[in-house]
Design a protein around this motif. Structure first.
Motif, PDB file in Angstrom:
ATOM      1  N   GLY A  48       0.784  -1.222   0.000  1.00 41.05           N
ATOM      2  CA  GLY A  48       0.000   0.000   0.000  1.00 41.05           C
ATOM      3  C   GLY A  48       0.816   1.271   0.000  1.00 41.05           C
ATOM      4  N   THR A  49       2.096   1.170   0.375  1.00 40.72           N
ATOM      5  CA  THR A  49       2.927   2.383   0.477  1.00 40.72           C
ATOM      6  C   THR A  49       4.150   2.364  -0.437  1.00 40.72           C
ATOM      7  OG1 THR A  49       4.155   1.421   2.351  1.00 40.72           O
ATOM      8  CG2 THR A  49       2.229   2.794   2.869  1.00 40.72           C
ATOM      9  N   LEU A  50       4.349   1.264  -1.164  1.00 41.29           N
ATOM     10  CA  LEU A  50       5.496   1.183  -2.061  1.00 41.29           C
ATOM     11  C   LEU A  50       5.030   0.896  -3.490  1.00 41.29           C
ATOM     12  CD1 LEU A  50       7.994  -0.924   0.119  1.00 41.29           C
ATOM     13  CD2 LEU A  50       8.051   1.553  -0.292  1.00 41.29           C
ATOM     14  N   PRO A  51       4.443   1.868  -4.149  1.00 46.25           N
ATOM     15  CA  PRO A  51       4.015   1.655  -5.534  1.00 46.25           C
ATOM     16  C   PRO A  51       5.213   1.375  -6.430  1.00 46.25           C
ATOM     17  CG  PRO A  51       3.954   3.991  -4.972  1.00 46.25           C
ATOM     18  CD  PRO A  51       4.182   3.258  -3.693  1.00 46.25           C
ATOM     19  N   GLY A  52       5.038   0.449  -7.349  1.00 46.51           N
ATOM     20  CA  GLY A  52       6.126   0.117  -8.258  1.00 46.51           C
ATOM     21  C   GLY A  52       7.091  -0.908  -7.705  1.00 46.51           C
ATOM     22  N   VAL A  53       6.797  -1.424  -6.498  1.00 50.78           N
ATOM     23  CA  VAL A  53       7.651  -2.441  -5.885  1.00 50.78           C
ATOM     24  C   VAL A  53       6.857  -3.738  -5.775  1.00 50.78           C
ATOM     25  CG1 VAL A  53       8.932  -3.116  -3.823  1.00 50.78           C
ATOM     26  CG2 VAL A  53       8.978  -0.740  -4.590  1.00 50.78           C
ATOM     27  N   ARG A  54       7.452  -4.844  -6.230  1.00 54.59           N
ATOM     28  CA  ARG A  54       6.766  -6.136  -6.180  1.00 54.59           C
ATOM     29  C   ARG A  54       7.184  -6.871  -4.913  1.00 54.59           C
ATOM     30  NH1 ARG A  54       8.045 -11.258  -8.718  1.00 54.59           N
ATOM     31  NH2 ARG A  54       9.759 -10.242  -9.873  1.00 54.59           N
ATOM     32  N   LEU A  55       6.191  -7.252  -4.109  1.00 55.19           N
ATOM     33  CA  LEU A  55       6.461  -7.955  -2.850  1.00 55.19           C
ATOM     34  C   LEU A  55       6.458  -9.463  -3.077  1.00 55.19           C
ATOM     35  CD1 LEU A  55       6.737  -8.102   0.271  1.00 55.19           C
ATOM     36  CD2 LEU A  55       4.224  -8.069   0.374  1.00 55.19           C
ATOM     37  N   VAL A  56       7.473 -10.128  -2.566  1.00 58.21           N
ATOM     38  CA  VAL A  56       7.535 -11.587  -2.560  1.00 58.21           C
ATOM     39  C   VAL A  56       7.619 -12.021  -1.095  1.00 58.21           C
ATOM     40  CG1 VAL A  56       8.864 -13.634  -3.169  1.00 58.21           C
ATOM     41  CG2 VAL A  56       8.649 -11.750  -4.808  1.00 58.21           C
ATOM     42  N   LEU A  57       6.611 -12.754  -0.633  1.00 58.74           N
ATOM     43  CA  LEU A  57       6.614 -13.205   0.749  1.00 58.74           C
ATOM     44  C   LEU A  57       7.529 -14.409   0.908  1.00 58.74           C
ATOM     45  CD1 LEU A  57       2.846 -12.977   1.806  1.00 58.74           C
ATOM     46  CD2 LEU A  57       4.728 -11.510   2.541  1.00 58.74           C
ATOM     47  N   GLY A  58       8.462 -14.319   1.821  1.00 57.93           N
ATOM     48  CA  GLY A  58       9.372 -15.432   2.051  1.00 57.93           C
ATOM     49  C   GLY A  58      10.612 -14.979   2.799  1.00 57.93           C
TER      50      GLY A  58
END
Length: 555
Positions: A66-76
């Motif tokens: 929600g606060t880092l547009p343009g960043v892809r989150l990978v859970l791990g």
């Protein structure tokens, strides 16, 4: 032409700021991937207020997506890094493995609890570096007051109403200050017999509280704590922790069911597995935050030994202030390596420190100006609101509500003692019985303010193993999560029969953890300078000496 990929490992103060800065500068010209075990950035400085019931847990968590547009989150959680192949292997929350290739890599894995070779600490103490630990402590303290109010035996009541905090640095001081106010509030609703009052002890081997700060801030904090009723004991350590209390260095045995371990932090041992030069458990970098010999790899935050250009020959301290600033410089320098802007060296100037002592009290020295009392309280809260990357209105609203309404002294029962072991390499994650296997082969470090360790082997995916084997490998203490029936025998609040909706079995500590206790470092060595090196019994800990555990480096 494909965009260059930047992989950022860790979303603490350094990792979050790196991702935010880099996304702003590159404007979608790079594929930015953020690898983190949770989907939020945790604002650690306000964690004591969560444990004390001032703030709701989600107030200190800021959504990454929600606060880092343009960043892809990978859970791990990363468990192996291959610098030659330019890959990062990780294990996701459900136990499946994955591999990320990169053109640029930023290691911002942070730190974990620092352990000392004190008998019984690993079994009976809990840390304070993650949200699960704060939630556990809040429930545990509430339960002890409720049980004490109903107990007939004086010794039992006294033991349950005694809370021991080891380490008088930032975290320990704030936990004790907030804790005393919280228990006093609980007692107003659950009156104790014979005029008994909750008792908080703050221990440290240093000659004063907050030894790393200016003496005026230290004396202000000491005065506020003592006036509030906290028993501050400097020059005192814990020699042994048991299920019923702690033995102090002066020979006194303190009956207690609660031991909070706040003796400091050490770098995540994952960085030791990259095979590059280390400095007391931290990965050595140059003033541009790049790893020598690998210009495509950057490191920042607690896990990086960053040269302090203001103090030649020294390295920046493991604090949230430095980590936040590291992240900004790392973001600029990664962008510069991709042809956007110019790189810069890391320089800093102390702007002052703030210590929240609960209520309207605080100690602060903004721009070197010492402040105390309500004015310091206003400055401290203003600083936190300005520093938080989100949730400001919600946090301010909770502060207002806490000022006009009584706190809700109820247990949520979400986190058990065994699910937050002190030796956990992932304090941000609570252990789950029968959970998926994670980073195998992670071990503890070698001691010093930052311990070293070895990261687990990489690969295309985690090898499947039995629950017992997984527990022994993943948990540095080789302590499996108890079966429901066994847990019931040790924890009166635990269910006596398996939960039909959840498998009962051992669970290991999180991947890539630094859950070992420092080996080979003397308690009086520089590595252990600062907070006290002791621990005490845990109220929710099993009465038997069986292994189990949990949370603040101020970074």
């Amino acid at each position: 032409m494909s965009r260059p990929r930047v992989v950022i490992v860790g979303a603490g103060f350094a990792g979050y700021q790196t991702a935010r800065t880099l996304a702003r500068l590159t404007r979608n010209k790079a594929d930015i991937v953020l690898l983190n075990p949770t989907d939020y950035f945790l604002y650690l400085p306000l964690l004591p207020q969560v444990a004390a019931g001032v703030l709701e847990p989600r107030r200190v968590t800021v959504s990454l997506t929600g606060t880092l547009p343009g960043v892809r989150l990978v859970l791990g959680e990363a468990d192996d890094i291959d610098l030659e192949a330019r890959t990062v292997h990780y294990t996701d929350p459900e136990g499946d493995g994955g591999t990320l290739s990169y053109d640029r890599l930023v290691l911002a894995v942070g730190s974990v609890n620092k352990l000392l070779p004190v008998p019984g600490v690993a079994e009976h103490a809990h840390g304070f570096r993650g949200l699960p630990e704060a939630l556990y402590l809040r429930d545990h303290v509430t339960r002890q007051i409720e049980l004490a109010a109903a107990a007939d035996d004086y010794k039992n009541r006294s033991s349950r109403c005694t809370f021991v905090v080891v380490g008088a640095g930032y975290t320990g001081t704030e936990v004790a200050a907030q804790g005393q106010l919280f228990t006093d509030e609980l007692v107003r609703k659950q009156p104790l017999r014979e005029g008994m009052r909750p008792r908080w002890l703050l221990l440290d081997v240093a000659p004063r509280v907050l030894p790393e700060l200016d003496e005026r801030l230290s004396s202000t904090a000491d005065r506020v704590l003592r006036e509030r009723g906290v028993d501050v004991r400097t020059g005192t350590s814990v020699e042994e922790a048991t299920s019923t209390g702690v033995r102090l260095s002066d020979g006194e045995f303190v009956d207690t069911r609660t031991l909070v371990w706040c003796v400091g932090v050490r770098p995540d041992p994952l960085v030791a597995g990259v095979g590059r030069p280390m400095e007391r458990g931290r990965l050595l970098v140059d003033p541009y935050l790049q790893v020598p010999g690998h210009p495509e790899v950057f490191a920042c935050g607690d896990a990086a030994a960053v040269p302090d250009l203001e103090k030649p020959g020294e390295y920046t301290a493991m604090t949230a202030q430095h980590a936040w600033r590291h992240g900004k410089v790392a973001g600029h320098n990664v962008a510069a390596s991709l042809g956007v802007g110019t790189r810069r060296v890391y320089r800093h100037r102390d702007l002052g420190f703030v210590v929240d002592l609960g209520g309207v009290k605080a100690a602060a020295n903004p721009l070197g100006i010492p402040l105390s009392g309500p004015l310091a309280g206003v400055v401290t809260r203003g600083y936190h609101l300005a520093a938080m990357p989100g949730n400001r209105v919600r946090v301010a609203a909770d502060w207002i509500l806490d000022a006009v309404l009584p706190r809700q002294g109820v247990q949520l029962g979400l986190v058990r003692s065994w699910s937050v072991p002190l030796e956990s390499a992932s304090p941000e994650l609570a252990r789950v019985a029968g959970g998926p296997e994670k980073r195998a082969g992670a071990t503890g470090g070698d001691g010093s303010p930052a311990d070293t360790g070895t990261a687990g082997p990489g690969g295309s995916g985690p090898a499947r193993m039995s629950k017992a084997e997984a527990s022994a490998v993943r948990d540095p203490g080789n302590r499996p999560a108890p079966e429901p029936d066994a847990l019931a025998a040790r924890d009166p609040d635990a269910p006596r029969a398996p939960d039909p909706g959840r498998p009962a079995g051992p669970d290991g500590s999180r991947p890539g953890s630094d859950s070992g206790r420092p080996a080979g470092a003397a308690p009086d060595s520089p590595a252990f300078r600062g907070p006290a090196e002791q621990a005490g019994p845990h109220p929710d800990k099993p009465t038997a000496p069986g292994p189990v555990r949990p949370v603040e480096g101020e970074s």
